[in-house]
Design a protein around this motif. Structure first.
Motif, PDB file in Angstrom:
ATOM      1  N   VAL A   1      40.293  22.871  41.764  1.00 57.30           N
ATOM      2  CA  VAL A   1      39.384  23.870  42.330  1.00 57.30           C
ATOM      3  C   VAL A   1      39.934  25.276  42.079  1.00 57.30           C
ATOM      4  O   VAL A   1      41.118  25.536  42.314  1.00 57.30           O
ATOM      5  CB  VAL A   1      39.199  23.651  43.840  1.00 57.30           C
ATOM      6  N   THR A   2      39.069  26.165  41.617  1.00 56.83           N
ATOM      7  CA  THR A   2      39.429  27.572  41.459  1.00 56.83           C
ATOM      8  C   THR A   2      38.462  28.440  42.258  1.00 56.83           C
ATOM      9  O   THR A   2      37.266  28.127  42.358  1.00 56.83           O
ATOM     10  CB  THR A   2      39.395  28.014  39.983  1.00 56.83           C
ATOM     11  N   VAL A   3      39.001  29.528  42.803  1.00 57.75           N
ATOM     12  CA  VAL A   3      38.197  30.482  43.575  1.00 57.75           C
ATOM     13  C   VAL A   3      38.680  31.888  43.233  1.00 57.75           C
ATOM     14  O   VAL A   3      39.761  32.085  42.669  1.00 57.75           O
ATOM     15  CB  VAL A   3      38.324  30.250  45.103  1.00 57.75           C
ATOM     16  N   TRP A   4      37.883  32.892  43.585  1.00 59.25           N
ATOM     17  CA  TRP A   4      38.288  34.279  43.424  1.00 59.25           C
ATOM     18  C   TRP A   4      39.181  34.705  44.584  1.00 59.25           C
ATOM     19  O   TRP A   4      38.966  34.281  45.728  1.00 59.25           O
ATOM     20  CB  TRP A   4      37.066  35.198  43.374  1.00 59.25           C
ATOM     21  N   THR A   5      40.163  35.542  44.294  1.00 59.50           N
ATOM     22  CA  THR A   5      40.951  36.163  45.350  1.00 59.50           C
ATOM     23  C   THR A   5      40.261  37.469  45.761  1.00 59.50           C
ATOM     24  O   THR A   5      39.206  37.822  45.228  1.00 59.50           O
ATOM     25  CB  THR A   5      42.381  36.482  44.862  1.00 59.50           C
ATOM     26  N   ALA A   6      40.883  38.202  46.679  1.00 61.64           N
ATOM     27  CA  ALA A   6      40.320  39.491  47.090  1.00 61.64           C
ATOM     28  C   ALA A   6      40.537  40.568  46.040  1.00 61.64           C
ATOM     29  O   ALA A   6      39.927  41.638  46.114  1.00 61.64           O
ATOM     30  CB  ALA A   6      40.954  39.920  48.415  1.00 61.64           C
ATOM     31  N   ASP A   7      41.405  40.301  45.067  1.00 59.98           N
ATOM     32  CA  ASP A   7      41.699  41.280  44.016  1.00 59.98           C
ATOM     33  C   ASP A   7      40.775  41.061  42.822  1.00 59.98           C
ATOM     34  O   ASP A   7      40.708  39.947  42.288  1.00 59.98           O
ATOM     35  CB  ASP A   7      43.154  41.163  43.564  1.00 59.98           C
ATOM     36  N   PRO A   8      40.067  42.093  42.382  1.00 62.02           N
ATOM     37  CA  PRO A   8      39.141  41.945  41.248  1.00 62.02           C
ATOM     38  C   PRO A   8      39.841  41.407  40.000  1.00 62.02           C
ATOM     39  O   PRO A   8      40.946  41.850  39.654  1.00 62.02           O
ATOM     40  CB  PRO A   8      38.637  43.380  41.020  1.00 62.02           C
ATOM     41  N   GLY A   9      39.215  40.441  39.368  1.00 57.33           N
ATOM     42  CA  GLY A   9      39.730  39.890  38.122  1.00 57.33           C
ATOM     43  C   GLY A   9      40.830  38.869  38.283  1.00 57.33           C
ATOM     44  O   GLY A   9      41.335  38.345  37.285  1.00 57.33           O
ATOM     45  N   ILE A  10      41.215  38.564  39.524  1.00 55.41           N
ATOM     46  CA  ILE A  10      42.287  37.594  39.755  1.00 55.41           C
ATOM     47  C   ILE A  10      41.723  36.390  40.498  1.00 55.41           C
ATOM     48  O   ILE A  10      41.169  36.516  41.596  1.00 55.41           O
ATOM     49  CB  ILE A  10      43.449  38.209  40.551  1.00 55.41           C
ATOM     50  N   ALA A  11      41.843  35.217  39.883  1.00 49.15           N
ATOM     51  CA  ALA A  11      41.375  33.971  40.483  1.00 49.15           C
ATOM     52  C   ALA A  11      42.573  33.171  40.984  1.00 49.15           C
ATOM     53  O   ALA A  11      43.728  33.469  40.662  1.00 49.15           O
ATOM     54  CB  ALA A  11      40.578  33.155  39.464  1.00 49.15           C
ATOM     55  N   SER A  12      42.301  32.153  41.787  1.00 43.22           N
ATOM     56  CA  SER A  12      43.357  31.311  42.340  1.00 43.22           C
ATOM     57  C   SER A  12      43.029  29.841  42.089  1.00 43.22           C
ATOM     58  O   SER A  12      41.897  29.397  42.324  1.00 43.22           O
ATOM     59  CB  SER A  12      43.504  31.553  43.842  1.00 43.22           C
ATOM     60  N   LEU A  13      44.019  29.115  41.577  1.00 41.77           N
ATOM     61  CA  LEU A  13      43.921  27.654  41.473  1.00 41.77           C
ATOM     62  C   LEU A  13      44.358  27.106  42.815  1.00 41.77           C
ATOM     63  O   LEU A  13      45.535  27.170  43.168  1.00 41.77           O
ATOM     64  CB  LEU A  13      44.814  27.152  40.341  1.00 41.77           C
TER      65      LEU A  13
END
Length: 277
Positions: A202-214
């Motif tokens: 699963v991947t989602v966006w973090t609060a920082d633009p352009g940075i995603a989280s696995l």
């Protein structure tokens, strides 16, 4: 050879042409290069998700550099130019037809995951896509696709997971942060059964633009690493295709190092999309 992209009813891309002198091209090669430049500058001529940038013509080949979806990586594909009439065979029996069939071949490969499974070589920051690699498999495990998880009335997405795919844990994400849940399947033991759900990432966006989280990697006991790796590969590519230039994770799966994740000073592992294998 002209340098202005053609204008048509559907607009045009600002496709840059880099070419050897026309005198170095055979008549067939030159006509093919002209047809390629004319066609590839038309949006959707190869694929709706492909944005061409540079068409490079040498004496014996053409190479198209392009962007794919919102992926920050630049890709390129190369094909040998026909040099004489004998190189044009039905149904691609003219320079224009040859270019059209090349576009269809590339469309099919890109639609089935060429940017993910192609044998890529990075050159000057551009991934040169080669022949597609053969997926390592024992005949039982295969790519399942994206798991459809509908948001609730408040727009939140609830992901069931748990160690060993116990599904005893639910993590909730705002719908706008959720990117994808990629899953793997195992072939059934008999033809009357359904494939078994065996792994997901699963991947989602973090609060920082352009940075995603696995965020999640789960698998049933005994699932081979190459199957889990495939789920992770598709998950991080989904994030890149949505525009992520960096992917972070707090997970410590050993396979992440081979996929380009490096340890960060703050305890996270970080993947630079522009430099990933």
């Amino acid at each position: 050879m002209h340098r202005d992209s053609p204008r048509g009813p559907y607009g045009r891309w600002d496709l840059e042409l880099v070419s050897v002198r026309p005198a170095r091209l055979t008549p067939i090669a030159r006509a093919t290069a002209e047809a390629a430049f004319e066609l590839f500058a038309v949006p959707g001529a190869i694929h709706d998700d492909l944005r061409p940038e540079i068409l490079t013509i040498t004496a014996d080949s053409m190479s198209l550099q392009f962007q794919w979806k919102q992926n920050p990586v630049r890709f390129a594909v190369t094909r040998a130019l026909p040099q004489a009439e004998d190189d044009l065979r039905s149904p691609a029996d003219s320079p224009r037809a040859w270019v059209g069939y090349s576009a269809m071949d590339w469309c099919e490969d890109l639609s089935t995951g060429w940017t993910r499974w192609g044998r890529g070589r990075r050159r000057n920051g551009v991934i040169q896509l080669g022949r597609r690699t053969t997926e390592r498999t024992n005949g039982l495990y295969g790519h399942g696709g994206r798991r459809s998880i509908e948001p609730d009335a408040d727009g939140n997405v609830h992901v069931q997971h748990g160690s060993g795919l116990a599904m005893d844990t639910v993590t909730t994400y705002p719908g706008e942060r959720f990117i994808s849940c990629i899953y793997e399947l195992r072939a059934p033991d008999d033809r009357h059964s359904h494939p078994l759900y065996v792994a997901h990432a699963v991947t989602v966006w973090t609060a920082d633009p352009g940075i995603a989280s696995l965020e999640i990697i789960d698998a049933l006991p005994g699932v081979p690493e190459h199957s889990v790796r495939r789920a992770v590969l598709h998950a991080i590519h989904d994030a890149a295709d949505d525009g992520a230039y960096k992917i972070v994770t707090n997970l410590d799966a050993s396979l992440l190092a081979d996929m380009g994740f490096v340890n960060h000073a703050h305890g996270q592992r970080v993947l630079d999309v522009l430099a990933m294998p």
